[in-house]
Design a protein around this motif. Structure first.
Motif, PDB file in Angstrom:
ATOM      1  N   GLY A  84      31.313-116.199  30.575  1.00 64.40           N
ATOM      2  CA  GLY A  84      30.593-115.497  29.532  1.00 64.40           C
ATOM      3  C   GLY A  84      30.880-114.011  29.446  1.00 64.40           C
ATOM      4  N   GLY A  85      31.665-113.505  30.378  1.00 64.50           N
ATOM      5  CA  GLY A  85      31.998-112.083  30.312  1.00 64.50           C
ATOM      6  C   GLY A  85      32.925-111.779  29.150  1.00 64.50           C
ATOM      7  N   GLY A  86      33.115-110.497  28.898  1.00 64.83           N
ATOM      8  CA  GLY A  86      33.999-110.101  27.816  1.00 64.83           C
ATOM      9  C   GLY A  86      33.906-108.624  27.532  1.00 64.83           C
ATOM     10  N   LEU A  87      34.495-108.227  26.423  1.00 64.46           N
ATOM     11  CA  LEU A  87      34.506-106.839  25.988  1.00 64.46           C
ATOM     12  C   LEU A  87      33.551-106.698  24.811  1.00 64.46           C
ATOM     13  CD1 LEU A  87      35.698-103.962  25.882  1.00 64.46           C
ATOM     14  CD2 LEU A  87      37.521-104.882  24.430  1.00 64.46           C
ATOM     15  N   VAL A  88      32.582-105.797  24.949  1.00 67.32           N
ATOM     16  CA  VAL A  88      31.619-105.554  23.884  1.00 67.32           C
ATOM     17  C   VAL A  88      31.465-104.059  23.685  1.00 67.32           C
ATOM     18  CG1 VAL A  88      30.346-107.697  24.263  1.00 67.32           C
ATOM     19  CG2 VAL A  88      29.654-105.595  25.460  1.00 67.32           C
ATOM     20  N   GLN A  89      30.802-103.687  22.590  1.00 64.83           N
ATOM     21  CA  GLN A  89      30.519-102.283  22.340  1.00 64.83           C
ATOM     22  C   GLN A  89      29.115-101.934  22.815  1.00 64.83           C
ATOM     23  OE1 GLN A  89      31.306-101.678  18.144  1.00 64.83           O
ATOM     24  NE2 GLN A  89      33.492-101.412  18.520  1.00 64.83           N
ATOM     25  N   THR A  90      28.886-100.658  22.978  1.00 64.71           N
ATOM     26  CA  THR A  90      27.570-100.176  23.407  1.00 64.71           C
ATOM     27  C   THR A  90      26.482-100.712  22.487  1.00 64.71           C
ATOM     28  OG1 THR A  90      28.526 -98.168  24.342  1.00 64.71           O
ATOM     29  CG2 THR A  90      26.177 -98.119  23.805  1.00 64.71           C
ATOM     30  N   GLY A  91      25.421-101.220  23.105  1.00 65.94           N
ATOM     31  CA  GLY A  91      24.289-101.744  22.358  1.00 65.94           C
ATOM     32  C   GLY A  91      24.348-103.234  22.088  1.00 65.94           C
ATOM     33  N   GLU A  92      25.505-103.834  22.313  1.00 65.63           N
ATOM     34  CA  GLU A  92      25.642-105.268  22.056  1.00 65.63           C
ATOM     35  C   GLU A  92      25.134-106.093  23.242  1.00 65.63           C
ATOM     36  OE1 GLU A  92      29.266-105.354  18.809  1.00 65.63           O
ATOM     37  OE2 GLU A  92      29.732-105.844  20.887  1.00 65.63           O
ATOM     38  N   SER A  93      25.182-107.403  23.084  1.00 61.68           N
ATOM     39  CA  SER A  93      24.635-108.318  24.094  1.00 61.68           C
ATOM     40  C   SER A  93      25.693-109.314  24.560  1.00 61.68           C
ATOM     41  CB  SER A  93      23.448-109.095  23.509  1.00 61.68           C
ATOM     42  OG  SER A  93      22.414-108.225  23.112  1.00 61.68           O
ATOM     43  N   LEU A  94      25.467-109.823  25.747  1.00 62.04           N
ATOM     44  CA  LEU A  94      26.253-110.917  26.300  1.00 62.04           C
ATOM     45  C   LEU A  94      25.318-111.820  27.097  1.00 62.04           C
ATOM     46  CD1 LEU A  94      29.530-109.315  27.770  1.00 62.04           C
ATOM     47  CD2 LEU A  94      29.405-110.973  25.899  1.00 62.04           C
ATOM     48  N   ARG A  95      25.695-113.088  27.213  1.00 66.00           N
ATOM     49  CA  ARG A  95      24.973-113.989  28.091  1.00 66.00           C
ATOM     50  C   ARG A  95      25.955-114.598  29.080  1.00 66.00           C
ATOM     51  NH1 ARG A  95      21.625-119.457  26.565  1.00 66.00           N
ATOM     52  NH2 ARG A  95      23.742-120.234  26.282  1.00 66.00           N
ATOM     53  N   LEU A  96      25.708-114.341  30.336  1.00 66.53           N
ATOM     54  CA  LEU A  96      26.536-114.902  31.403  1.00 66.53           C
ATOM     55  C   LEU A  96      25.934-116.221  31.867  1.00 66.53           C
ATOM     56  CD1 LEU A  96      27.240-111.729  33.579  1.00 66.53           C
ATOM     57  CD2 LEU A  96      28.431-112.538  31.544  1.00 66.53           C
ATOM     58  N   TRP A 110      28.972-117.795  46.755  1.00 64.68           N
ATOM     59  CA  TRP A 110      29.298-116.806  45.716  1.00 64.68           C
ATOM     60  C   TRP A 110      30.287-117.402  44.724  1.00 64.68           C
ATOM     61  CZ3 TRP A 110      27.495-111.755  45.290  1.00 64.68           C
ATOM     62  CH2 TRP A 110      26.752-111.271  46.366  1.00 64.68           C
ATOM     63  N   GLY A 111      30.158-116.961  43.483  1.00 62.17           N
ATOM     64  CA  GLY A 111      31.162-117.272  42.491  1.00 62.17           C
ATOM     65  C   GLY A 111      32.301-116.268  42.549  1.00 62.17           C
ATOM     66  N   GLN A 112      33.292-116.480  41.678  1.00 62.81           N
ATOM     67  CA  GLN A 112      34.475-115.614  41.706  1.00 62.81           C
ATOM     68  C   GLN A 112      34.319-114.387  40.814  1.00 62.81           C
ATOM     69  OE1 GLN A 112      34.120-118.078  39.636  1.00 62.81           O
ATOM     70  NE2 GLN A 112      34.813-117.176  37.704  1.00 62.81           N
ATOM     71  N   GLY A 113      33.273-114.368  39.995  1.00 60.29           N
ATOM     72  CA  GLY A 113      32.995-113.208  39.154  1.00 60.29           C
ATOM     73  C   GLY A 113      33.535-113.342  37.746  1.00 60.29           C
ATOM     74  N   THR A 114      32.890-112.628  36.823  1.00 59.72           N
ATOM     75  CA  THR A 114      33.345-112.562  35.441  1.00 59.72           C
ATOM     76  C   THR A 114      33.256-111.099  34.991  1.00 59.72           C
ATOM     77  OG1 THR A 114      33.074-113.478  33.204  1.00 59.72           O
ATOM     78  CG2 THR A 114      31.056-113.089  34.456  1.00 59.72           C
ATOM     79  N   GLN A 115      34.282-110.642  34.303  1.00 60.02           N
ATOM     80  CA  GLN A 115      34.372-109.229  33.934  1.00 60.02           C
ATOM     81  C   GLN A 115      33.569-108.949  32.673  1.00 60.02           C
ATOM     82  OE1 GLN A 115      36.256-106.523  35.394  1.00 60.02           O
ATOM     83  NE2 GLN A 115      35.025-105.353  33.916  1.00 60.02           N
ATOM     84  N   VAL A 116      32.775-107.902  32.752  1.00 62.68           N
ATOM     85  CA  VAL A 116      32.056-107.386  31.585  1.00 62.68           C
ATOM     86  C   VAL A 116      32.508-105.955  31.365  1.00 62.68           C
ATOM     87  CG1 VAL A 116      29.812-106.712  30.670  1.00 62.68           C
ATOM     88  CG2 VAL A 116      30.059-108.873  31.922  1.00 62.68           C
ATOM     89  N   THR A 117      32.985-105.676  30.171  1.00 65.43           N
ATOM     90  CA  THR A 117      33.430-104.327  29.823  1.00 65.43           C
ATOM     91  C   THR A 117      32.698-103.873  28.575  1.00 65.43           C
ATOM     92  OG1 THR A 117      35.627-104.790  30.748  1.00 65.43           O
ATOM     93  CG2 THR A 117      35.413-102.875  29.292  1.00 65.43           C
ATOM     94  N   VAL A 118      32.062-102.716  28.676  1.00 62.90           N
ATOM     95  CA  VAL A 118      31.308-102.166  27.558  1.00 62.90           C
ATOM     96  C   VAL A 118      31.978-100.870  27.124  1.00 62.90           C
ATOM     97  CG1 VAL A 118      29.051-101.445  26.726  1.00 62.90           C
ATOM     98  CG2 VAL A 118      29.215-103.142  28.567  1.00 62.90           C
ATOM     99  N   SER A 119      32.450-100.859  25.894  1.00 57.89           N
ATOM    100  CA  SER A 119      33.133 -99.669  25.383  1.00 57.89           C
ATOM    101  C   SER A 119      32.137 -98.757  24.687  1.00 57.89           C
ATOM    102  CB  SER A 119      34.240-100.082  24.412  1.00 57.89           C
ATOM    103  OG  SER A 119      33.693-100.718  23.276  1.00 57.89           O
ATOM    104  N   SER A 120      32.412 -97.464  24.766  1.00 55.68           N
ATOM    105  CA  SER A 120      31.498 -96.484  24.156  1.00 55.68           C
ATOM    106  C   SER A 120      31.901 -96.162  22.729  1.00 55.68           C
ATOM    107  CB  SER A 120      31.486 -95.209  24.992  1.00 55.68           C
ATOM    108  OG  SER A 120      32.785 -94.702  25.100  1.00 55.68           O
TER     109      SER A 120
END
Length: 123
Positions: A8-20, A113-123
């Motif tokens: 569920g990770g990904g690249l989003v902009q400031t103020g947006e939402s994600l669900r992992l 533990w899981g292997q992780g998912t990347q979340v990137t939030v751009s400004s």
């Protein structure tokens, strides 16, 4: 062998939402999270920083959050489909990190533990 997998990770902009999401398998079959773990947690690790606690979801529905995400992030569990969620709203650039789920086993001292998912939030 138990394995946790985040998605569920990904690249989003400031103020947006994600669900992992966090799902588990045991010897290749879906793991019933409620019956295997007494508590599950979300952590994150930003580049150059230590892994930090984000949220807890314990059996019985008890939740706890780090101050940095309180009011914005919500941990929940789908008991039917055996999925742990982390709903993240109003994301900020400082939320950029690799997000991990883990589970504290009911029996024994094991923590998976899981292997992780990347979340990137751009400004």
């Amino acid at each position: 062998q138990v394995q946790l997998v985040e998605s569920g990770g990904g690249l989003v902009q400031t103020g947006e939402s994600l669900r992992l999401s966090c799902r588990g398998t045991r010897n290749g079959a879906r793991l019933h999270l409620l019956g295997w773990y007494r508590q599950m947690n979300w952590y994150r690790q930003a580049p150059g920083k230590q892994r930090e606690f984000i949220a807890t979801f314990a059996n019985g529905g008890v939740t706890n959050y780090a101050d940095s995400v309180k009011g914005r992030f919500t941990a929940s569990r789908d008991a039917v489909n055996h999925i742990l969620y982390l709903q993240m709203n109003n994301l900020q650039p400082e939320d950029t990190a690799v997000y991990y789920c883990n589970g504290e086993a009911i029996v024994g001292p094991g923590v998976d533990w899981g292997q992780g998912t990347q979340v990137t939030v751009s400004s």
